[in-house]
Design an enzyme around this catalytic site. Structure first.
Site, PDB file in Angstrom:
ATOM      1  N   GLU A 175      65.793  22.997  31.839  1.00  0.00           N
ATOM      2  CA  GLU A 175      64.846  22.959  31.317  1.00  0.00           C
ATOM      3  C   GLU A 175      64.185  21.975  30.404  1.00  0.00           C
ATOM      4  O   GLU A 175      65.246  21.264  29.979  1.00  0.00           O
ATOM      5  CB  GLU A 175      65.131  24.552  30.196  1.00  0.00           C
ATOM      6  CG  GLU A 175      63.660  25.074  29.430  1.00  0.00           C
ATOM      7  CD  GLU A 175      62.421  24.293  30.259  1.00  0.00           C
ATOM      8  OE1 GLU A 175      62.454  25.557  30.857  1.00  0.00           O
ATOM      9  OE2 GLU A 175      61.550  24.591  30.012  1.00  0.00           O
ATOM     10  N   HIS A 235      54.499  45.900  35.071  1.00  0.00           N
ATOM     11  CA  HIS A 235      53.569  47.015  36.366  1.00  0.00           C
ATOM     12  C   HIS A 235      54.185  47.354  36.836  1.00  0.00           C
ATOM     13  O   HIS A 235      55.075  47.490  37.709  1.00  0.00           O
ATOM     14  CB  HIS A 235      52.512  45.456  37.090  1.00  0.00           C
ATOM     15  CG  HIS A 235      51.912  44.655  36.203  1.00  0.00           C
ATOM     16  ND1 HIS A 235      51.115  44.666  35.814  1.00  0.00           N
ATOM     17  CD2 HIS A 235      51.974  43.222  36.156  1.00  0.00           C
ATOM     18  CE1 HIS A 235      50.321  43.824  35.706  1.00  0.00           C
ATOM     19  NE2 HIS A 235      51.196  42.546  35.620  1.00  0.00           N
ATOM     20  N   VAL A 284      63.261  17.356  34.651  1.00  0.00           N
ATOM     21  CA  VAL A 284      64.609  16.876  35.868  1.00  0.00           C
ATOM     22  C   VAL A 284      62.884  15.837  36.470  1.00  0.00           C
ATOM     23  O   VAL A 284      61.284  15.939  36.833  1.00  0.00           O
ATOM     24  CB  VAL A 284      64.232  17.682  36.968  1.00  0.00           C
ATOM     25  CG1 VAL A 284      64.949  16.949  38.259  1.00  0.00           C
ATOM     26  CG2 VAL A 284      65.398  18.587  36.420  1.00  0.00           C
ATOM     27  N   LYS A 312      41.665  40.589  38.055  1.00  0.00           N
ATOM     28  CA  LYS A 312      41.812  41.170  37.842  1.00  0.00           C
ATOM     29  C   LYS A 312      40.859  41.542  36.068  1.00  0.00           C
ATOM     30  O   LYS A 312      40.419  42.728  35.697  1.00  0.00           O
ATOM     31  CB  LYS A 312      42.726  41.837  37.020  1.00  0.00           C
ATOM     32  CG  LYS A 312      44.177  41.549  38.263  1.00  0.00           C
ATOM     33  CD  LYS A 312      46.059  41.540  37.876  1.00  0.00           C
ATOM     34  CE  LYS A 312      46.027  42.044  38.989  1.00  0.00           C
ATOM     35  NZ  LYS A 312      47.812  41.763  39.103  1.00  0.00           N
ATOM     36  N   ILE A 326      54.487  32.121  41.315  1.00  0.00           N
ATOM     37  CA  ILE A 326      54.715  33.397  41.149  1.00  0.00           C
ATOM     38  C   ILE A 326      53.722  33.569  39.935  1.00  0.00           C
ATOM     39  O   ILE A 326      53.381  33.280  38.642  1.00  0.00           O
ATOM     40  CB  ILE A 326      56.682  33.161  40.119  1.00  0.00           C
ATOM     41  CG1 ILE A 326      57.201  32.969  40.788  1.00  0.00           C
ATOM     42  CG2 ILE A 326      57.057  34.764  39.015  1.00  0.00           C
ATOM     43  CD1 ILE A 326      57.306  33.984  42.192  1.00  0.00           C
ATOM     44  N   CYS A 360      54.836  33.486   4.295  1.00  0.00           N
ATOM     45  CA  CYS A 360      56.264  33.191   4.841  1.00  0.00           C
ATOM     46  C   CYS A 360      56.583  31.766   5.072  1.00  0.00           C
ATOM     47  O   CYS A 360      57.567  31.062   5.313  1.00  0.00           O
ATOM     48  CB  CYS A 360      56.935  34.195   4.754  1.00  0.00           C
ATOM     49  SG  CYS A 360      55.836  34.336   6.875  1.00  0.00           S
TER      50      CYS A 360
HETATM   51  C1  LIG Z   1      46.938  34.940  31.013  1.00  0.00           C
HETATM   52  C2  LIG Z   1      48.926  35.791  31.806  1.00  0.00           C
HETATM   53  C3  LIG Z   1      48.431  37.386  31.424  1.00  0.00           C
HETATM   54  C4  LIG Z   1      49.782  37.372  32.349  1.00  0.00           C
HETATM   55  N1  LIG Z   1      50.617  38.706  32.737  1.00  0.00           N
HETATM   56  C5  LIG Z   1      51.716  39.075  32.400  1.00  0.00           C
HETATM   57  C6  LIG Z   1      52.194  40.661  32.982  1.00  0.00           C
HETATM   58  O1  LIG Z   1      51.276  41.648  32.272  1.00  0.00           O
HETATM   59  N2  LIG Z   1      52.550  40.651  33.665  1.00  0.00           N
HETATM   60  C7  LIG Z   1      53.629  40.547  34.391  1.00  0.00           C
HETATM   61  O2  LIG Z   1      54.692  40.401  34.766  1.00  0.00           O
HETATM   62  N3  LIG Z   1      53.418  38.489  34.492  1.00  0.00           N
HETATM   63  C8  LIG Z   1      52.287  38.760  33.723  1.00  0.00           C
HETATM   64  N4  LIG Z   1      51.827  36.756  34.132  1.00  0.00           N
HETATM   65  C9  LIG Z   1      52.334  36.068  34.866  1.00  0.00           C
HETATM   66  C10 LIG Z   1      54.142  36.063  33.983  1.00  0.00           C
HETATM   67  O3  LIG Z   1      53.703  35.275  33.549  1.00  0.00           O
HETATM   68  C11 LIG Z   1      54.317  34.450  35.069  1.00  0.00           C
HETATM   69  O4  LIG Z   1      54.386  35.138  36.507  1.00  0.00           O
HETATM   70  C12 LIG Z   1      55.937  34.331  34.833  1.00  0.00           C
HETATM   71  O5  LIG Z   1      55.825  33.711  33.516  1.00  0.00           O
HETATM   72  C13 LIG Z   1      56.514  33.462  35.288  1.00  0.00           C
HETATM   73  O6  LIG Z   1      57.886  32.464  35.477  1.00  0.00           O
HETATM   74  P1  LIG Z   1      58.642  31.567  35.557  1.00  0.00           P
HETATM   75  O7  LIG Z   1      59.230  31.369  35.412  1.00  0.00           O
HETATM   76  O8  LIG Z   1      57.966  31.281  37.355  1.00  0.00           O
HETATM   77  O9  LIG Z   1      57.613  30.671  34.609  1.00  0.00           O
HETATM   78  P2  LIG Z   1      57.461  29.577  33.960  1.00  0.00           P
HETATM   79  O10 LIG Z   1      57.960  30.778  32.401  1.00  0.00           O
HETATM   80  O11 LIG Z   1      56.259  28.068  33.271  1.00  0.00           O
HETATM   81  O12 LIG Z   1      59.276  28.325  33.743  1.00  0.00           O
HETATM   82  C14 LIG Z   1      59.004  27.220  34.487  1.00  0.00           C
HETATM   83  C15 LIG Z   1      59.891  26.133  33.145  1.00  0.00           C
HETATM   84  O13 LIG Z   1      59.754  25.373  34.191  1.00  0.00           O
HETATM   85  C16 LIG Z   1      59.813  24.150  33.156  1.00  0.00           C
HETATM   86  N5  LIG Z   1      60.394  22.381  34.213  1.00  0.00           N
HETATM   87  C17 LIG Z   1      58.800  22.744  35.143  1.00  0.00           C
HETATM   88  N6  LIG Z   1      58.769  21.725  35.140  1.00  0.00           N
HETATM   89  C18 LIG Z   1      60.957  21.214  35.122  1.00  0.00           C
HETATM   90  C19 LIG Z   1      61.257  20.164  35.617  1.00  0.00           C
HETATM   91  N7  LIG Z   1      60.615  18.925  36.674  1.00  0.00           N
HETATM   92  N8  LIG Z   1      62.090  20.057  35.304  1.00  0.00           N
HETATM   93  C20 LIG Z   1      63.498  20.770  33.962  1.00  0.00           C
HETATM   94  N9  LIG Z   1      61.946  22.135  33.823  1.00  0.00           N
HETATM   95  C21 LIG Z   1      61.047  22.364  34.632  1.00  0.00           C
HETATM   96  C22 LIG Z   1      59.344  24.525  32.655  1.00  0.00           C
HETATM   97  O14 LIG Z   1      59.307  23.631  31.396  1.00  0.00           O
HETATM   98  C23 LIG Z   1      59.287  26.212  32.164  1.00  0.00           C
HETATM   99  O15 LIG Z   1      59.948  26.097  30.721  1.00  0.00           O
HETATM  100  C24 LIG Z   1      50.701  36.568  32.938  1.00  0.00           C
HETATM  101  C25 LIG Z   1      50.110  35.472  32.749  1.00  0.00           C
HETATM  102  C26 LIG Z   1      49.549  34.500  32.542  1.00  0.00           C
HETATM  103  C27 LIG Z   1      49.188  33.312  32.334  1.00  0.00           C
END
Ligand SMILES: Cc1cc2nc3c(=O)[nH]c(=O)nc-3n(C[C@H](O)[C@H](O)[C@H](O)COP(=O)(O)OP(=O)(O)OC[C@H]3O[C@@H](n4cnc5c(N)ncnc54)[C@H](O)[C@@H]3O)c2cc1C
Ligand SMILES: Cc1cc2nc3c(=O)[nH]c(=O)nc-3n(C[C@H](O)[C@H](O)[C@H](O)COP(=O)(O)OP(=O)(O)OC[C@H]3O[C@@H](n4cnc5c(N)ncnc54)[C@H](O)[C@@H]3O)c2cc1C
Lengths: 476, 409
Positions: A52, A70, A193, A270, A355, A462
């Site tokens: 990460e 959901h 990475v 949405k 995603i 705090c």
């Molecule tokens: C406004 C909003 C509302 C949403 N509401 C909902 C909801 O109500 N319900 C629901 O189910 N979902 C919801 N989502 C969707 C959900 O938040 C995302 O689908 C989910 O968080 C995606 O997770 P992830 O692990 O794919 O991405 P991330 O959480 O972005 O994780 C990816 C990680 O990869 C790391 N990374 C990237 N590149 C590199 C690299 N080169 N080397 C090392 N690390 C790297 C980043 O630092 C990051 O921590 C919402 C999203 C948004 C933006």
């Protein structure tokens, strides 16, 4: 069977595996998706690394969403997303119940504010049925008013979706990562990475902390998944961030709303919702803004103004309440109405891209899907074993709060000393977080683990004390 | 459920100047069981972390420092016989005048014949002011800044912008200087209150009619974007910003008890005897009106002895009382209920706030179409500072009549 915990951070060398072997699997990205995958892999006797870029897990999109678990009633029927959201909802709900991740089944109302929206509801009901969701039903204007007495004037009817729930977005990836790490997965934080040299026997990843070798690679890099994917010579998808700004209202607003109040979806997306949170606040948002900057998580005057305008229509009295936070998250849109999960057997590589707005809900199902793909790709995962059960600190407002638990305080008076008054967080909870498997390294990380500092005063009372505890914690 | 159940005569919530002043006066006037609960480990309220002088006898010697004032206030309360318990938080109500508490010694449920809310006020943080932008480190309120510098000796930064132009902004500037931080600018969206030539020497430039439009930088603040009323915009480079003033009463307990709030102050509506809308529940100090001086809060606390004694003796509590309401540009007035009887507000005057500067305002008081009072004030009134309306007209107000309206003519 607890393994030694391996969590490395900036300054630490990456560990050398016995015999100089590469990792069997490396997952890039410790968001809710990457941590869920790491946890799924932790069931198997394979050497797994989770890398990460940030100094904490769940620090990307996963920390800044709407936190709704959901049902998938409105997904595109037949899509991979529809299936994984539906399965993920069940899996995560059960996991949450077992580990203490706060969930509240408040139900949702899709409120129709004009004749066109009202006319659209039956089709949405049919779509829910097509998605295998059978508990939705139509409400007339009177029923809506009775359910939501503070709703603004003019609601004509609603579709009720009783199983839509709200969940804690921070405890979820923390639970996944904690369980994974305790079961032997190596977590490397502060470890971005860069260049990847794919090779048939093992890939070599250049990271900010030296090279890392791995036989299989899983790309769960969220907004940056397309960049990782291109390093394999692909041009399958491009992530364009779609920003969502949100306003969090104070807990004193909580009684104004009972359900998740969803707009009737339009072509533009949405739309803006009003929802309770498991912390007892009320959320208003999100916006949907197409951007090209993957770091643009700032809020804007226009965004806040738009949310206030929408919010005033939905729940007029909400606007009189104090705001505790304004934040923004970036959805990983790809211009394609489905997840982009693709295994490349010849390359020993799986891309988990696109995603978008449902990844929190679908995370556990995505993880199982990816694990199955990995096995198909040729990695012998071996027989799965059960993981050590885990109990997370209860951050939910309706759960047992330590400061109200006489027995706990009698055993340990630190749970009777409040440090963050607005959120009622005790010395004992902060101490526990600082001593946990994945301790916070910043005030924001502490807030995600305990809620401390997240309340209406935002640190007036705090903040300085919390910072002192973090600094203390990082010295010892 | 294992809460220790107890009862007291008067339970004071909050050991700031107001709560300690009330406890000292009540205990001194013979109330037997007066108990003050304070959620912080040290009593004294906000003055605990105001290390500048200016507390107590401000006019004569320049006063004492906040921590000294806090110590003396606490000593006066305990010296008079009040019980002071720190590290105890009131978490909610179990009934009218029954409060639940949490402390390291366990949970309690305390029934009081009289409850005094003295929970103070806080400054609205950046988020509540809806200032957009990134969410960087280096963003403070004055309260957090003072605690960081004076109680925890933390490193702050090197260049700061102060948002606000009330007295507390001067306190913030003093704290920043004490921490070795350069104040590069002060910003207020209001017009200037004095000619630039009269600005204190050595103080940072004051940008008036200027709104903060965004914060920039991550993970650390790099600048504060501002827009002048005439449309000019700029970004002030800095690594620290302090949002000062813009008070909101700490009214959670008041709201959880269902006490009616005043729309202007956002504190519990109250009459000149500090009676709220709930029988047996009084409120004093900044929970009523955002920030006044510590001296005013303490004086309100002391003034509580007479009405509390009367209530303990008779149990009387007025039912419906006419409200006192202000019209824009006036923001609030306190007291904001007309009680029966001849109770007079502190100093025989009402305290008001205005949203814009007024030179010699003509104040008019009306009830049910009848003009009760009309008077031109001799001094200008400025936003963020108290000004006063003499209470002489109170005898002419009808305690059974309609809302009393205070406006500018
Ligand atoms: C406004 C909003 C509302 C949403 N509401 C909902 C909801 O109500 N319900 C629901 O189910 N979902 C919801 N989502 C969707 C959900 O938040 C995302 O689908 C989910 O968080 C995606 O997770 P992830 O692990 O794919 O991405 P991330 O959480 O972005 O994780 C990816 C990680 O990869 C790391 N990374 C990237 N590149 C590199 C690299 N080169 N080397 C090392 N690390 C790297 C980043 O630092 C990051 O921590 C919402 C999203 C948004 C933006
Ligand atoms: C930054 C700053 C600088 C100032 N500088 C000056 C100055 O130079 N000179 C001057 O005269 N005045 C100054 N003031 C104003 C002065 O400090 C206040 O007027 C005074 O402290 C108000 O007293 P109070 O008792 O109403 O509230 P507070 O001092 O705020 O005390 C309220 C107390 O209640 C406690 N409390 C709240 N809720 C609970 C609960 N649920 N359970 C238990 N305890 C609770 C709080 O912890 C707090 O200690 C300043 C104020 C600020 C914020």
């Amino acid at each position: 069977m607890t393994q030694p915990v391996t969590v490395t951070t900036a300054g630490d060398p990456l560990p050398e595996l016995p015999g100089g072997a590469p990792y069997d699997v490396t997952v890039i990205g410790a968001g809710v998706v990457g941590t869920a995958i790491a946890r799924a892999l932790a069931h198997h006797p394979v050497r797994t690394a989770l890398v990460e870029a940030s100094d904490d897990i769940g620090d990307g999109t996963s920390k800044a969403n709407t936190a709704i678990l959901h049902t998938g009633f409105d997904a595109v029927p037949g899509s991979l997303e529809a299936r994984l959201v539906r399965e993920g909802q069940r899996k995560l709900a059960a996991y949450a119940a077992g580990t203490g991740i706060p969930v509240e089944r408040v139900g949702a109302l899709l409120v129709a504010w004009d004749a066109g929206q009202l006319a659209a509801l039956p089709a949405l009901l049919a779509k829910a049925e097509a998605n295998g969701y059978h508990a939705a039903r139509l409400l007339d204007a009177d029923e809506v008013a009775e359910r939501e007495p503070h709703l603004g004037p003019g609601a004509l009817g609603a579709l009720e979706v009783p199983d839509e729930s709200v969940i804690c977005p921070w405890t979820t990836p923390l639970a996944f990562a904690t369980q994974a790490v305790r079961a032997g997965v190596h977590l490397h934080l502060d470890c971005r990475v860069g260049r990847i040299e794919p090779a048939p026997d093992h890939h070599t990843l250049t990271t900010g902390r030296g090279p890392l070798r791995t036989r299989y690679l899983i790309n769960a890099a969220g907004l940056h998944a397309d960049e990782i994917d291109r390093q394999f010579g692909h041009d399958h998808f491009t992530v364009t961030p779609r920003r969502g700004q949100l306003i969090v209202f104070d807990k004193l607003a909580r009684d104004l709303v009972r359900h998740i109040l969803l707009p009737v979806p339009t072509a533009a997306g949405k739309g803006v919702l009003v929802a309770p949170t498991v912390f007892g606040n009320v959320l208003l948002g999100p916006t949907a803004e197409e951007l090209d900057d993957k770091t643009a998580t700032e809020s804007t005057q226009e965004g806040i103004a738009l949310l206030r305008e929408k919010g005033r229509r939905i729940l007029p009295r909400l606007l009189d309440e104090e705001v505790t936070a304004v934040y923004a998250g970036l959805r990983a849109a790809t211009g394609h109405e489905d997840y982009r999960i693709q295994a490349h057997p010849g390359l020993n590589y799986i891309a988990v891209g696109g995603i978008r707005s449902t990844g929190l809900t679908a995370s556990m199902a995505i993880a199982d899907h990816v694990t199955a793909l990995l096995a198909d790709t040729g990695l012998a995962l071996g027989t799965p074993v059960a993981l050590e059960p885990l109990t997370m600190p209860g951050l939910g407002e309706t759960g047992e709060r330590p400061c109200l638990d006489a027995g706990l305080i009698a055993r340990d008076p630190a749970y009777g000393t409040l440090v963050c008054h607005c959120e009622r967080v005790t010395e004992g909870e902060i101490r526990d977080a600082l001593r946990s498997t994945l301790p916070p390294r910043s005030v924001a990380g502490l807030a995600r683990r305990t809620r401390a500092g997240n309340g209406r005063c935002q640190g007036f009372s705090c903040g300085a004390g919390l910072r002192a505890r973090i600094e203390e914690g990082s010295r010892t | 459920m294992t809460r220790r159940e107890r009862s007291v005569d008067v339970l004071v919530v909050g050991a700031g100047p107001a709560g300690l002043g009330a406890a000292a006066a009540l205990a001194a006037s013979g109330v037997r069981r007066v108990e003050v609960l304070e959620r912080e480990q040290t009593a004294g309220g906000i003055p605990r972390h105001c290390h500048h002088k200016g507390f107590g006898s401000r006019r004569t010697s320049g006063g004492i420092s906040g921590p000294e004032y806090a110590r003396r206030s606490a000593a006066a309360a305990t010296g008079a016989g009040a019980v002071l318990r720190t590290g105890i938080t009131v978490t909610g109500w179990a009934g009218p005048r029954i409060l639940d508490t949490t402390g390291p010694g366990g949970l309690e449920r305390i029934t009081a014949r009289t409850v005094v809310l003295a929970t103070g006020a806080r400054e609205r943080p950046r988020s509540a002011r809806l200032v957009p932008g990134t969410r960087p480190a280096g963003v403070y309120t004055t309260g957090e800044l003072q605690q960081a510098v004076h109680l925890h000796h933390q490193h702050i930064g090197s260049r700061a912008v102060i948002v606000g132009d009330e007295p507390v902004a001067d306190a913030a500037a003093g704290t920043l200087r004490a921490a070795g931080v350069e104040v590069v600018a002060r910003v207020t969206d209001r017009p200037p209150v004095r000619p630039a030539a009269l600005e204190p020497l050595h103080s940072a430039p004051l940008l008036t009619r200027t709104a903060v439009t965004a914060l920039t930088g991550r993970p650390r603040l790099t600048g504060v974007a501002v827009r002048h009323e005439d449309g000019r915009t700029t970004t002030l480079p800095c690594d620290t910003v302090v949002f000062t003033g813009d008070w909101i009463p700490e009214h959670e307990l008041a709201r959880r008890a269902g006490l009616p709030l005043d729309a202007g102050t956002r504190g519990p509506a109250h009459d000149a005897a500090y009676r709220t809308g709930e029988p047996g529940v009084f409120a004093v100090g900044n929970v009523l009106h955002g920030v006044e001086s510590a001296g005013t809060a303490a004086a309100e606390g002391r003034a509580l002895a007479v009405p509390v004694l009367r209530h303990l003796a008779t149990g009387d509590w007025p039912a419906d009382r006419p409200a006192v309401a202000v019209a824009a540009p006036l923001e609030w007035i306190t007291p904001n209920l007309i009680g029966p009887g001849d109770d007079r507000p502190l100093g025989d005057r009402f305290i008001l706030r205005t949203g814009r500067s007024l030179t010699a305002p003509l104040l008019v008081v009306r009830q049910d179409g009848v003009e009760l009072h009309r008077r031109r004030l001799l001094r200008p009134a400025r936003p963020g500072r108290p000004f006063h309306l003499p209470a002489g007209w109170l005898d002419r107000a009808d305690p059974h009549g309609g809302t009393v309206h205070v406006s500018l003519d």
